[in-house]
Write an enzyme that holds these catalytic residues in place. Structure first.
Site, PDB file in Angstrom:
ATOM      1  CG  HIS A 289      -9.765  -1.948  -0.740  1.00 26.18           C
ATOM      2  ND1 HIS A 289     -10.232  -1.799   0.546  1.00 26.18           N
ATOM      3  CD2 HIS A 289     -10.829  -2.329  -1.484  1.00 26.18           C
ATOM      4  CE1 HIS A 289     -11.523  -2.091   0.573  1.00 26.18           C
ATOM      5  NE2 HIS A 289     -11.909  -2.418  -0.647  1.00 26.18           N
TER       6      HIS A 289
ATOM      7  CB  CYS B 235     -13.698   0.775  -0.656  1.00 24.00           C
ATOM      8  SG  CYS B 235     -14.610  -0.364  -1.739  1.00 24.00           S
TER       9      CYS B 235
ATOM     10  CD  GLU C 155      -7.031  -1.376   2.444  1.00 22.60           C
ATOM     11  OE1 GLU C 155      -8.130  -1.935   2.548  1.00 22.60           O
ATOM     12  OE2 GLU C 155      -6.895  -0.218   1.969  1.00 22.60           O
TER      13      GLU C 155
END
Length: 202
Positions: free
Chosen positions: A182, A79, A184
């Site tokens: 992102h 990001c 994750e």
């Protein structure tokens, strides 16, 4: 061990949780010795480009990162972390970035809702290790950002998404890899991308 660069960016716990789930040893640190002894680095990011660069410089992390990258150490920017790889940004006034990649960070066009938040489709180029075992079509990842990389080197773009403009979503030049989204927070696809990063360099 992956060194997650600690410069006060938020939302690190979910990243560390996902890495641990993938059995990827990691540590959140700004300790120079630990960073230099690590196998790879991750530069995370939530917040302002200008503030992030100030914090990196304050801790001399900008110099350490650039030296380690020049020495061939792999780095993954997530990001804002990816945006910091570029030369300049106009977020909060013109700010010089790390300059690891050529390009400029600017605000997403006002023709679409800002921030770009939620799931979007990746358009992937083929033949890259970082996208191994990732479907070429119908691949969704999770974005949260108001600025994007523009005027980039086309050969650095591994994957993009459409949001008012064509937004570079995965970039790579040698040992430098960036993801605008992102991983994750991107379910199975994100976990596979992080696993690919591990298998490429660790």
């Amino acid at each position: 061990m992956i060194a997650i660069i600690d410069y006060g960016a938020g939302n690190i716990k979910s990243l560390q949780f996902t890495l641990s789930k993938l059995n990827i040893p990691n540590i959140l640190t700004q300790d120079e010795t630990i960073i230099r002894n690590s196998k790879a680095m991750i530069l995370p990011g939530v917040g302002s480009f200008q503030d992030a660069m100030e914090e990196l410089k304050k801790a001399n992390l900008d110099t350490i990162i650039k030296q380690e990258v020049e020495n061939g150490k792999p780095i993954l920017g997530i990001c804002l972390g990816m945006q910091l790889f570029y030369e300049t940004s106009n977020e909060g006034g013109n700010t010089v970035g790390l300059g690891l990649l050529k390009g400029h960070i600017e605000r997403i066009p006002t023709s679409v809702k800002v921030p770009h938040m939620g799931w979007n489709t990746l358009h992937l180029k083929q033949g890259y290790e970082i996208t191994s075992n990732i479907p070429v079509e119908d691949t969704y990842v999770y974005f949260v950002h108001s600025y994007y990389a523009n005027k980039v080197e086309e050969e650095d773009v591994v994957g993009s998404c459409t949001y008012g403009d064509e937004v570079p979503a995965i970039v790579q030049r040698d040992n430098i890899i960036g993801m605008q989204f992102h991983p994750e927070k991107s379910s199975v696809i994100g976990m596979q991308l992080l696993k690919n990063f591990k298998e490429m360099f660790l």
